[in-house]
Each structure stands twice: as C-alpha cells, then as structure tokens.
Scaffold this motif. Structure first.
Motif, PDB file in Angstrom:
ATOM      1  N   THR A   1       0.866  -1.785  -4.824  1.00 57.61           N
ATOM      2  CA  THR A   1      -0.585  -1.850  -4.681  1.00 57.61           C
ATOM      3  C   THR A   1      -1.022  -3.250  -4.274  1.00 57.61           C
ATOM      4  N   GLU A   2      -0.418  -4.258  -4.895  1.00 57.71           N
ATOM      5  CA  GLU A   2      -0.745  -5.651  -4.558  1.00 57.71           C
ATOM      6  C   GLU A   2      -0.341  -5.973  -3.126  1.00 57.71           C
ATOM      7  N   ALA A   3       0.805  -5.492  -2.688  1.00 59.56           N
ATOM      8  CA  ALA A   3       1.252  -5.734  -1.314  1.00 59.56           C
ATOM      9  C   ALA A   3       0.330  -5.052  -0.311  1.00 59.56           C
ATOM     10  N   ALA A   4      -0.113  -3.842  -0.646  1.00 61.81           N
ATOM     11  CA  ALA A   4      -1.046  -3.137   0.239  1.00 61.81           C
ATOM     12  C   ALA A   4      -2.381  -3.854   0.300  1.00 61.81           C
ATOM     13  N   ALA A   5      -2.837  -4.361  -0.841  1.00 58.20           N
ATOM     14  CA  ALA A   5      -4.098  -5.102  -0.869  1.00 58.20           C
ATOM     15  C   ALA A   5      -3.977  -6.392  -0.069  1.00 58.20           C
ATOM     16  N   ASN A   6      -2.854  -7.078  -0.204  1.00 57.06           N
ATOM     17  CA  ASN A   6      -2.649  -8.302   0.572  1.00 57.06           C
ATOM     18  C   ASN A   6      -2.596  -7.985   2.060  1.00 57.06           C
ATOM     19  N   GLY A   7      -1.978  -6.874   2.430  1.00 56.20           N
ATOM     20  CA  GLY A   7      -1.939  -6.466   3.832  1.00 56.20           C
ATOM     21  C   GLY A   7      -3.324  -6.173   4.370  1.00 56.20           C
ATOM     22  N   ALA A   8      -4.163  -5.549   3.547  1.00 54.51           N
ATOM     23  CA  ALA A   8      -5.534  -5.267   3.968  1.00 54.51           C
ATOM     24  C   ALA A   8      -6.331  -6.545   4.133  1.00 54.51           C
ATOM     25  N   VAL A   9      -6.099  -7.501   3.259  1.00 52.12           N
ATOM     26  CA  VAL A   9      -6.794  -8.790   3.357  1.00 52.12           C
ATOM     27  C   VAL A   9      -6.363  -9.528   4.621  1.00 52.12           C
ATOM     28  N   ILE A  10      -5.078  -9.506   4.912  1.00 49.27           N
ATOM     29  CA  ILE A  10      -4.576 -10.165   6.124  1.00 49.27           C
ATOM     30  C   ILE A  10      -5.131  -9.479   7.365  1.00 49.27           C
TER      31      ILE A  10
END
Length: 106
Positions: free
Chosen positions: A13-22
């Motif tokens: 979930t954190e990796a997906a959120a970071n990907g969305a932020v990027i």
C-alpha cells in the motif's frame, strides 16, 4: 503469520501510494514546463500578433494556475474522509464538540 501478511500488505500500500505521489509530481512538473511555454508561443503567434508583453502575462498566469492546482491537490489528498476537513499542517484545530465540552468543564 497474520502480522507478516499485514506488514507485506502495508508495504504494498505504501509503495502504491508513493507511486501515485511520484506520478502526480511528474504530471504537474510536465504541466509546469509545457503549459506556460506553449501558451506563450501559441498566444504570441495566434492571439496577440507578436505582442510579447501580453503573451508573457498569459504564460505567467498559466504557471500560476498549475501551481494553485498542485497546492489544492496536495491539501485535499491528506487521506481524511469525505466528511472531515483537510489536515492543515502547523495549525491545531479542535472540533467544535471538544471546545464546548471544555467550556462546560470550567
């Protein structure tokens, strides 16, 4: 066992959120690069017939629009629910019911 599964789920979930932020950062960066430049040159040629002052003002306005949109997206993506106000950093706001309870206690 469930703890390691929860940890793995949290990491995904954190990796997906970071990907969305990027992705948002990349989109707004591209918009900040291309929108003012394209609005300047297109308006210089087709809208203002060579008047660089008006074309530059339009390009500055386009840059400000992108910046304001980025700030609004950043404010409203804090993860609070639809009925909750957005979290404002550096500002502690108490809900109304907490304030009334404190007044009753005094």
């Amino acid at each position: 066992m469930s703890t390691s599964a929860e940890t793995a789920s949290a990491k995904l979930t954190e990796a997906a959120a970071n990907g969305a932020v990027i992705a948002k950062l990349a989109a707004f960066s591209l918009a900040m690069a291309f929108l003012p430049l394209s609005s300047y040159f297109l308006s210089l040629s087709y809208l203002f017939n060579g008047n660089t002052t008006y074309a530059a003002l339009l390009a500055a306005g386009a840059a400000n629009v992108v910046l304001v949109c980025y700030v609004l997206v950043a404010i409203f993506e804090d993860g609070s629910g639809p009925g909750q106000p957005p979290l404002l950093v550096g500002r502690a706001v108490k809900p109304a019911e907490d304030v009334t309870e404190e007044k009753k206690a005094q």
